[in-house]
Design a protein around this motif. Sequence first.
Motif, PDB file in Angstrom:
ATOM      1  N   GLY A 132      62.765  71.386  33.078  1.00 16.09           N
ATOM      2  CA  GLY A 132      61.282  71.133  32.954  1.00 16.09           C
ATOM      3  C   GLY A 132      60.677  70.130  33.728  1.00 16.09           C
ATOM      4  N   LEU A 133      61.066  70.085  35.049  1.00 17.30           N
ATOM      5  CA  LEU A 133      60.548  69.129  36.140  1.00 17.30           C
ATOM      6  C   LEU A 133      59.479  70.173  37.107  1.00 17.30           C
ATOM      7  N   GLU A 134      59.865  70.131  38.359  1.00 16.58           N
ATOM      8  CA  GLU A 134      59.149  70.805  39.516  1.00 16.58           C
ATOM      9  C   GLU A 134      58.797  72.104  38.935  1.00 16.58           C
ATOM     10  N   ASP A 135      59.945  72.886  38.548  1.00 17.32           N
ATOM     11  CA  ASP A 135      59.754  74.292  38.675  1.00 17.32           C
ATOM     12  C   ASP A 135      59.195  74.994  37.228  1.00 17.32           C
ATOM     13  N   ARG A 136      59.269  74.065  36.100  1.00 21.32           N
ATOM     14  CA  ARG A 136      58.899  74.757  35.003  1.00 21.32           C
ATOM     15  C   ARG A 136      58.274  73.644  33.955  1.00 21.32           C
ATOM     16  N   ILE A 137      56.958  73.989  33.343  1.00 25.72           N
ATOM     17  CA  ILE A 137      56.493  73.136  32.570  1.00 25.72           C
ATOM     18  C   ILE A 137      56.622  73.585  31.101  1.00 25.72           C
ATOM     19  N   PHE A 138      56.931  72.761  30.144  1.00 24.90           N
ATOM     20  CA  PHE A 138      57.155  72.891  28.557  1.00 24.90           C
ATOM     21  C   PHE A 138      55.881  72.277  27.864  1.00 24.90           C
ATOM     22  N   LEU A 139      55.475  72.950  26.890  1.00 21.49           N
ATOM     23  CA  LEU A 139      54.329  72.496  26.249  1.00 21.49           C
ATOM     24  C   LEU A 139      54.622  71.235  25.227  1.00 21.49           C
ATOM     25  N   LEU A 140      55.704  70.957  24.667  1.00 25.04           N
ATOM     26  CA  LEU A 140      55.952  69.857  23.709  1.00 25.04           C
ATOM     27  C   LEU A 140      55.727  68.346  24.325  1.00 25.04           C
ATOM     28  N   PRO A 141      56.499  68.242  25.436  1.00 21.46           N
ATOM     29  CA  PRO A 141      56.279  66.777  26.045  1.00 21.46           C
ATOM     30  C   PRO A 141      55.029  66.449  26.319  1.00 21.46           C
ATOM     31  N   GLN A 142      54.014  67.396  26.675  1.00 23.50           N
ATOM     32  CA  GLN A 142      52.778  67.116  27.256  1.00 23.50           C
ATOM     33  C   GLN A 142      51.872  66.565  25.870  1.00 23.50           C
ATOM     34  N   ALA A 143      52.080  67.710  24.695  1.00 21.92           N
ATOM     35  CA  ALA A 143      51.297  67.294  23.676  1.00 21.92           C
ATOM     36  C   ALA A 143      51.802  66.166  23.032  1.00 21.92           C
ATOM     37  N   TRP A 144      53.044  66.044  22.794  1.00 18.74           N
ATOM     38  CA  TRP A 144      53.545  64.947  21.943  1.00 18.74           C
ATOM     39  C   TRP A 144      53.496  63.436  23.004  1.00 18.74           C
ATOM     40  N   PHE A 145      53.338  63.508  23.927  1.00 22.20           N
ATOM     41  CA  PHE A 145      53.056  62.087  24.447  1.00 22.20           C
ATOM     42  C   PHE A 145      51.872  61.579  23.869  1.00 22.20           C
TER      43      PHE A 145
END
Length: 684
Positions: free
Chosen positions: A521-534
């Motif tokens: 989930g770094l440069e090539d792919r984004i996940f929802l959970l870490p963005q929302a839960w920060f």
Amino acid sequence: MSWKLTDKHFILTNPQELRSWYNYISNSDYGIKISHLGDAYSTTIKEPRTVVTNYDFFTPNKGRFVYIKDSDTIWSPSFYPVEESLDSYKCLHAPGYTQFDSIKNDVRVCHSIFLPQKGTFEIGLINIKNHSNRVKKISVTPEVEFLLYDSFGVDPVYYSWYTNSSYEKDTNSLIFKKLQGGADTVTGFFTSTLSPSFYDASFFAFKGNGSQRKPESVINGQLKNSTSGGDPYIGAFQFDLELKPGEEREFAIFLGVDKNNIQLIKKDFPTTDEVKKEFTIVKEDWLKKINKAEIEQLDDSIFKNYLKTFFPYQIYQQSEGLVRIPFRGYRDVAQDAMSLSYYNPKGAKDIILTMCTKQFDNGRCLRQWNTGGGFNDERDFRDLAFWLPIAVERYIQNTGDKGILDIKMKYFQSETEESVYSHCIKGINYSLQIGDHGLVKMGVGDWNDALSGLGLEGGSVWLNQFAYYALEKLEILDNLTVENHNLNINSLKDTLYKGVMEYWTGEWFGRGISDKGVKLGLEDRIFLLPQAWFTISGMGKRDPEKASIALDNMVKKLSTPNGLMICDPGWDEPDETVGNLSALAPGLAENFAVYNHASLYGVYALLMANKNSEGMDFLKRALPMYKDYTQTRSEPFVLVNYYNGGYYKDKEGNGGIPWLTGTVCWLALGLFDFIIPKKLKIEE
């Protein structure tokens, strides 16, 4: 439009066959799942359960069916099973009952299915009226297939070998006795306020050379008075009525388990007058249970109607009814308790206390327990224990009942009793295992069960955020009890935060790292959970700029017409690091899809960050009443688990798994934390 959602019920006027649209009906003892086509089953609620009536999960051919024979015409008010076209059709799904009200050839039949306030049986109230100008001779035949087993997982031939049936004329009752565990028996019954003209207990006798759609006995106009052993067994009564123009007749049928209920029914419901009084009480009771005065503050809209009906009703049914049967998951019921605490504090408290009994004395928790008495799921998902203090804090916040912290509860498979607060501490101590990668170790997994490839020693960015959130809630609980713990909360939060920051890309947060050192989930792919839960976790207060950037990129990169994707891109080939998530068919559940539970995390985070217009926009995208049901193919009145992401274009927007979703919990939190206080609106 062929459906309408009012402030009391959902009405469908077209028996569409895209797929069955269900209602759940339950009291504390018994529950029914029934669709708009009449297919249905029922079970007892309390453990160990009994599945009372049978069901076919692939074809809607078993249910709460009523056959009407009017001269040579045979039809059903629920459209199924006969599938004869109707002059008018109406299915009304509502909190506490389902009703079919249809007309064919000037005969109107209204069939209402509901449960009494308590008891292991159900009631069907049937009203028939002749709207023609001539006398009508009509046969009315309600029919249901019994099972009386502990689950559906039984050979459809073998299950009937241990069952016998008989007819008791003095009570107008069919009796089914299933031998279970030696001399023990489970007794099912089918009875009525009106003496039947004929009956059948054998499905083979009832069907004859016909089918479920057109049984030979119904075609011939006379059931066979069959009793049998070893057949699929049914309750079927034939009532032969002669109705003058404008005349109507009504009667009630009852079915369930425990023969003692027959005498109770004869005493409490001797006529339909008593049945109708009970029906009125049940409807009024449900309206009281789901009413929240705060909702009245909102402007009139279909959203408000939803919030007054199936939104709270889904919370109840998922928490206390059949929706989570046979398995109940630790994290799932924790969220159930959080949302239920707004409507039924006692029910929420009972769930939390039950959670304590599903925790081992070392702090580890069952992932799922089997309410049917079968094997439990003991896999070690590391997020589980963190849910207990979070659920307890929300319960106390909504009720003020801080005494729950001091209640002593046993651990799973242990006689040791400790306070609920001690259960919270023990769970946190167990799950806070941080690896050299700076992240909480995955164990078998975290919230996203399908992300199964990171390995026992792998790490999860989201677990760090979630543990941080749990510690923030624990700090609140610490001020409500005299008990102590040895946790250095500030130090632990610093460690968790630093671990997360190691996975910041400059635009978003990564998802985790495998036990082989592969980052996800770094440069090539984004996940929802870490963005929302920060943001949700409280970490965002330490760096508001990164919190805002993460949310902006979550919206930019994961937005679809149906909500926020759980990650992008998904997988069309298996990936060892990802595991089961990459093995899911593209477009389903968490792969190339809008997984609504996660999408509502995103909504909650946006509202928390005062990004209100975006938050309400994505909430609207999740709500089924704003969608085209011919695309979703799912109920316009309840939340579904996911919307297909459209990897295969013909599947785009299809709704998957209605009723069963933690989405409803996070809608509740968003509603009462932000939407009502901020007076936010959905643009209709």
